[in-house]
Scaffold this motif. Structure first.
Motif, PDB file in Angstrom:
ATOM      1  N   TYR A   1       0.832  -1.207   0.000  1.00 46.67           N
ATOM      2  CA  TYR A   1       0.000   0.000   0.000  1.00 46.67           C
ATOM      3  C   TYR A   1       0.864   1.253   0.000  1.00 46.67           C
ATOM      4  N   THR A   2       0.334   2.310  -0.655  1.00 43.29           N
ATOM      5  CA  THR A   2       1.044   3.580  -0.702  1.00 43.29           C
ATOM      6  C   THR A   2       0.102   4.722  -0.327  1.00 43.29           C
ATOM      7  N   VAL A   3       0.716   5.846   0.049  1.00 46.70           N
ATOM      8  CA  VAL A   3      -0.024   7.077   0.310  1.00 46.70           C
ATOM      9  C   VAL A   3      -0.290   7.718  -1.051  1.00 46.70           C
ATOM     10  N   HIS A   4      -1.565   8.046  -1.343  1.00 47.43           N
ATOM     11  CA  HIS A   4      -1.939   8.672  -2.612  1.00 47.43           C
ATOM     12  C   HIS A   4      -2.551  10.037  -2.335  1.00 47.43           C
ATOM     13  N   ASP A   5      -2.025  11.067  -2.962  1.00 49.24           N
ATOM     14  CA  ASP A   5      -2.572  12.420  -2.843  1.00 49.24           C
ATOM     15  C   ASP A   5      -2.794  12.824  -1.384  1.00 49.24           C
ATOM     16  N   ASP A   6      -1.821  12.567  -0.536  1.00 44.05           N
ATOM     17  CA  ASP A   6      -1.878  12.909   0.895  1.00 44.05           C
ATOM     18  C   ASP A   6      -2.981  12.175   1.642  1.00 44.05           C
ATOM     19  N   HIS A   7      -3.430  11.044   1.129  1.00 47.87           N
ATOM     20  CA  HIS A   7      -4.476  10.240   1.768  1.00 47.87           C
ATOM     21  C   HIS A   7      -4.051   8.773   1.819  1.00 47.87           C
ATOM     22  N   VAL A   8      -4.600   8.062   2.788  1.00 45.70           N
ATOM     23  CA  VAL A   8      -4.463   6.606   2.820  1.00 45.70           C
ATOM     24  C   VAL A   8      -5.867   6.023   2.622  1.00 45.70           C
ATOM     25  N   ASP A   9      -5.959   4.998   1.798  1.00 45.16           N
ATOM     26  CA  ASP A   9      -7.236   4.339   1.548  1.00 45.16           C
ATOM     27  C   ASP A   9      -7.225   3.017   2.307  1.00 45.16           C
ATOM     28  N   CYS A  10      -7.985   2.955   3.383  1.00 44.04           N
ATOM     29  CA  CYS A  10      -7.995   1.785   4.263  1.00 44.04           C
ATOM     30  C   CYS A  10      -8.926   0.672   3.791  1.00 44.04           C
ATOM     31  N   GLU A  11      -9.639   0.880   2.683  1.00 42.62           N
ATOM     32  CA  GLU A  11     -10.625  -0.117   2.251  1.00 42.62           C
ATOM     33  C   GLU A  11     -10.043  -1.517   2.065  1.00 42.62           C
ATOM     34  N   PRO A  12      -8.950  -1.697   1.294  1.00 39.99           N
ATOM     35  CA  PRO A  12      -8.468  -3.070   1.114  1.00 39.99           C
ATOM     36  C   PRO A  12      -7.960  -3.696   2.409  1.00 39.99           C
ATOM     37  N   VAL A  13      -7.392  -2.876   3.289  1.00 41.95           N
ATOM     38  CA  VAL A  13      -6.887  -3.383   4.562  1.00 41.95           C
ATOM     39  C   VAL A  13      -8.050  -3.821   5.451  1.00 41.95           C
ATOM     40  N   VAL A  14      -9.083  -2.985   5.546  1.00 35.49           N
ATOM     41  CA  VAL A  14     -10.259  -3.310   6.357  1.00 35.49           C
ATOM     42  C   VAL A  14     -10.968  -4.533   5.778  1.00 35.49           C
ATOM     43  N   ARG A  15     -11.142  -4.560   4.472  1.00 37.14           N
ATOM     44  CA  ARG A  15     -11.813  -5.692   3.824  1.00 37.14           C
ATOM     45  C   ARG A  15     -11.070  -6.995   4.132  1.00 37.14           C
ATOM     46  N   ASP A  16      -9.756  -7.004   3.954  1.00 38.31           N
ATOM     47  CA  ASP A  16      -8.976  -8.214   4.216  1.00 38.31           C
ATOM     48  C   ASP A  16      -9.089  -8.639   5.680  1.00 38.31           C
ATOM     49  N   ALA A  17      -8.970  -7.686   6.602  1.00 39.43           N
ATOM     50  CA  ALA A  17      -9.034  -8.018   8.030  1.00 39.43           C
ATOM     51  C   ALA A  17     -10.395  -8.582   8.411  1.00 39.43           C
ATOM     52  N   VAL A  18     -11.466  -7.957   7.929  1.00 38.16           N
ATOM     53  CA  VAL A  18     -12.817  -8.409   8.272  1.00 38.16           C
ATOM     54  C   VAL A  18     -13.098  -9.780   7.667  1.00 38.16           C
ATOM     55  N   VAL A  19     -12.812  -9.951   6.385  1.00 42.44           N
ATOM     56  CA  VAL A  19     -13.116 -11.218   5.713  1.00 42.44           C
ATOM     57  C   VAL A  19     -12.334 -12.370   6.343  1.00 42.44           C
ATOM     58  N   LEU A  20     -11.081 -12.140   6.707  1.00 44.55           N
ATOM     59  CA  LEU A  20     -10.291 -13.198   7.331  1.00 44.55           C
ATOM     60  C   LEU A  20     -10.758 -13.524   8.750  1.00 44.55           C
ATOM     61  N   ALA A  21     -11.437 -12.582   9.411  1.00 47.52           N
ATOM     62  CA  ALA A  21     -11.925 -12.814  10.770  1.00 47.52           C
ATOM     63  C   ALA A  21     -13.294 -13.480  10.814  1.00 47.52           C
ATOM     64  N   LEU A  22     -13.986 -13.539   9.684  1.00 49.66           N
ATOM     65  CA  LEU A  22     -15.315 -14.156   9.661  1.00 49.66           C
ATOM     66  C   LEU A  22     -15.203 -15.657   9.877  1.00 49.66           C
ATOM     67  N   PRO A  23     -16.105 -16.229  10.681  1.00 55.17           N
ATOM     68  CA  PRO A  23     -16.049 -17.683  10.888  1.00 55.17           C
ATOM     69  C   PRO A  23     -16.435 -18.428   9.611  1.00 55.17           C
ATOM     70  N   PHE A  24     -15.733 -19.512   9.362  1.00 60.07           N
ATOM     71  CA  PHE A  24     -16.007 -20.313   8.170  1.00 60.07           C
ATOM     72  C   PHE A  24     -17.339 -21.037   8.307  1.00 60.07           C
ATOM     73  N   GLN A  25     -17.648 -21.513   9.513  1.00 61.42           N
ATOM     74  CA  GLN A  25     -18.895 -22.222   9.769  1.00 61.42           C
ATOM     75  C   GLN A  25     -19.554 -21.632  11.013  1.00 61.42           C
ATOM     76  N   PRO A  26     -20.302 -20.537  10.868  1.00 59.10           N
ATOM     77  CA  PRO A  26     -20.925 -19.917  12.044  1.00 59.10           C
ATOM     78  C   PRO A  26     -22.040 -20.790  12.624  1.00 59.10           C
TER      79      PRO A  26
END
Length: 176
Positions: free
Chosen positions: A104-129
């Motif tokens: 990830y890189t800083v773009h136009d003085d901003h950080v875009d947390c979407e891919p980081v949040v998406r990856d963290a949330v999806v990996l934390a979801l239970p496979f068999q709730p």
């Protein structure tokens, strides 16, 4: 028509090239799209709360965060709806230059947390709730929820390959 600004996008202008500086930010918005697929997910439109700490480093911005969301889905044993809180932590470095960047890189003085949040949330979801840890599931013959019929015992199903041996068991009980 200009592209919509991502709600995951955070200004880092005041931290750029200032090692040792730190800022805390909080983001609250409805999930623009569903996070995850399968038996568990964070539904589109459900509230997301993201607490962020941004730290200026020599080579980029270190973003540490915690996401609070609501997990939705279906119990894999009894098919009842499942809904419970989900808390996920993450940490990622956003590099100033693409040459230094791992992901990830800083773009136009901003950080875009979407891919980081998406990856963290999806990996934390239970496979068999499951709706609860001791969920008995469904009766394999009738399809009824076993939790609704606590007095009902699952029937023993005899494998037809062992049926010939059943005569020996009957002979043993007769001799006793």
């Amino acid at each position: 028509m200009p592209a919509a600004i991502s709600p995951y996008r955070v200004s880092a202008r005041d931290l750029m090239h200032r090692p040792g500086e730190m800022r805390e930010r909080s983001l609250e918005f409805a999930a623009p799209e569903q996070l995850g697929v399968g038996a568990a997910y964070v539904a589109e439109g459900s509230p997301l709360t993201i607490a962020l700490r941004l730290e200026g480093l020599h080579d980029g911005i270190l973003v540490t965060g915690e996401v609070d969301a609501t997990l939705s889905g279906e119990c894999v044993r009894c098919l009842d709806p499942v809904s419970r809180p989900l808390e996920v932590e993450f940490q990622e470095l956003f590099a100033y230059s693409p040459e230094d960047a791992v992901d990830y890189t800083v773009h136009d003085d901003h950080v875009d947390c979407e891919p980081v949040v998406r990856d963290a949330v999806v990996l934390a979801l239970p496979f068999q709730p499951v709706c609860r840890d001791d969920c008995p599931g469904l009766d394999p013959e009738t399809g009824e929820k076993l939790a609704d019929h606590a007095e009902q015992r699952p029937r023993e199903v005899m494998d037809p390959r062992w049926a010939a041996l059943e005569g020996f068991r009957a002979a043993e009980t007769d001799t006793d």
